[in-house]
Design a protein around this motif. Structure first.
Motif, short mmCIF file in Angstrom:
data_model
loop_
_atom_site.label_atom_id
_atom_site.label_comp_id
_atom_site.label_asym_id
_atom_site.label_seq_id
_atom_site.Cartn_x
_atom_site.Cartn_y
_atom_site.Cartn_z
N GLU A 1 0.81 -1.22 0.00
CA GLU A 1 0.00 0.00 0.00
C GLU A 1 0.84 1.27 0.00
N SER A 2 2.05 1.19 0.50
CA SER A 2 2.90 2.38 0.46
C SER A 2 3.34 2.68 -0.96
N ASN A 3 3.40 1.66 -1.81
CA ASN A 3 3.78 1.88 -3.22
C ASN A 3 2.60 2.32 -4.07
N SER A 4 1.40 1.76 -3.82
CA SER A 4 0.24 2.10 -4.62
C SER A 4 -1.02 1.83 -3.81
N ASN A 5 -1.92 2.79 -3.80
CA ASN A 5 -3.19 2.62 -3.09
C ASN A 5 -4.36 2.58 -4.07
N SER A 6 -4.20 1.92 -5.18
CA SER A 6 -5.22 1.93 -6.23
C SER A 6 -6.51 1.25 -5.79
N VAL A 7 -6.45 0.17 -5.02
CA VAL A 7 -7.66 -0.51 -4.57
C VAL A 7 -8.44 0.40 -3.61
N LEU B 1 -12.23 1.88 -4.36
CA LEU B 1 -13.36 1.76 -3.44
C LEU B 1 -13.84 3.13 -2.96
N ASN B 2 -12.95 4.06 -2.82
CA ASN B 2 -13.33 5.41 -2.44
C ASN B 2 -14.19 6.05 -3.53
N LYS B 3 -13.84 5.83 -4.79
CA LYS B 3 -14.63 6.38 -5.89
C LYS B 3 -16.01 5.74 -5.96
N ILE B 4 -16.09 4.45 -5.67
CA ILE B 4 -17.39 3.76 -5.70
C ILE B 4 -18.28 4.22 -4.56
N GLY C 1 -4.18 4.69 2.50
CA GLY C 1 -4.69 3.40 2.06
C GLY C 1 -5.45 2.71 3.17
N PHE C 2 -5.68 1.41 3.06
CA PHE C 2 -6.39 0.67 4.09
C PHE C 2 -5.58 0.63 5.39
N VAL C 3 -4.29 0.41 5.29
CA VAL C 3 -3.44 0.39 6.47
C VAL C 3 -2.35 1.45 6.40
N TYR C 4 -2.00 1.91 5.22
CA TYR C 4 -0.95 2.91 5.06
C TYR C 4 -1.49 4.27 5.46
N ARG C 5 -0.82 4.91 6.41
CA ARG C 5 -1.18 6.23 6.93
C ARG C 5 -2.59 6.26 7.51
N GLN C 6 -2.98 5.20 8.17
CA GLN C 6 -4.26 5.14 8.86
C GLN C 6 -4.01 5.16 10.35
N ALA C 7 -5.03 5.60 11.09
CA ALA C 7 -4.96 5.57 12.55
C ALA C 7 -5.16 4.13 13.02
N LEU C 8 -5.05 3.91 14.31
CA LEU C 8 -5.12 2.56 14.87
C LEU C 8 -6.48 1.91 14.63
N LEU C 9 -7.56 2.59 14.93
CA LEU C 9 -8.88 1.98 14.85
C LEU C 9 -9.27 1.57 13.43
#
Length: 178
Positions: free
Chosen positions: A22-28, A32-35, A50-58
């Motif tokens: 996810e640090s290289n590409s967050n296309s998925v 999903l964000n566009k949908i 992304g889903f886990v990249y640069r996300q908070a803990l929760l």
């Protein structure tokens, strides 16, 4: 206990892989964000989240547990392995979720550390050179101070001791004021 340890280590490696991917590409995530969101609420093109990249803990926990839950449901219904009906299955599920979460934070630490090292590589060299120069100056100062202090001590030894002066009380007595 042995299989749980193997599952935990594999989960850590999976978490590292997931975070690195996810640090290289967050296309998925972007897809999903566009949908899911309207045009006004969609994320910007330069947003790396992304889903886990640069996300908070929760949100990270929610994504990882839901991903592992879906995988466990697939294993439960498509194979004869009982994931949710035995202690070992639930333990493996929990170990995999916790290991994946730990792996994402481990990958985050490694990536941030490598970025800091890349940024500071030139400045570290300059700092080391500056420290070496300060150290050389300090040693030179110590050498010159040592020779100066030795000469001062010799001068003090050679000089005549001063005559003891009378105290203020004695001087006043001599003048007759006391």
């Amino acid at each position: 206990m042995g299989i749980e340890l193997v599952i935990f280590i594999a989960a850590i490696l999976f978490g590292i892989f997931l975070y690195w991917r996810e640090s290289n590409s967050n296309s998925v995530y972007r897809f999903l964000n566009k949908i899911m969101n309207s045009k006004d609420l969609q994320m910007k093109a330069d947003n790396p989240k992304g889903f886990v990249y640069r996300q908070a803990l929760l949100p990270r926990i929610i994504f990882i547990v839901s991903l592992v839950l879906v995988a466990a449901l697939i294993v439960e219904f498509l194979t004869p392995l009982p994931v949710f009906s035995s202690y070992n299955g639930i333990s493996a599920f929990a170990s995999f979720a916790a290991g994946t979460l730990l792996g994402t934070y481990l990958a985050n630490f490694v990536i941030k550390t490598s970025e800091v090292v890349e940024e500071k590589t030139d400045s570290i060299g300059d700092m080391v050179e500056g420290a070496v120069e300060k150290g050389k100056d300090f040693i030179e100062d110590l050498k010159t101070k040592d020779t100066d202090s030795v000469e001062e001590i010799e001068n003090k030894i050679d000089s005549k001791p001063e005559v003891e002066k009378q105290s203020a009380r004695d001087r006043l007595k001599d003048k007759g004021l006391m």
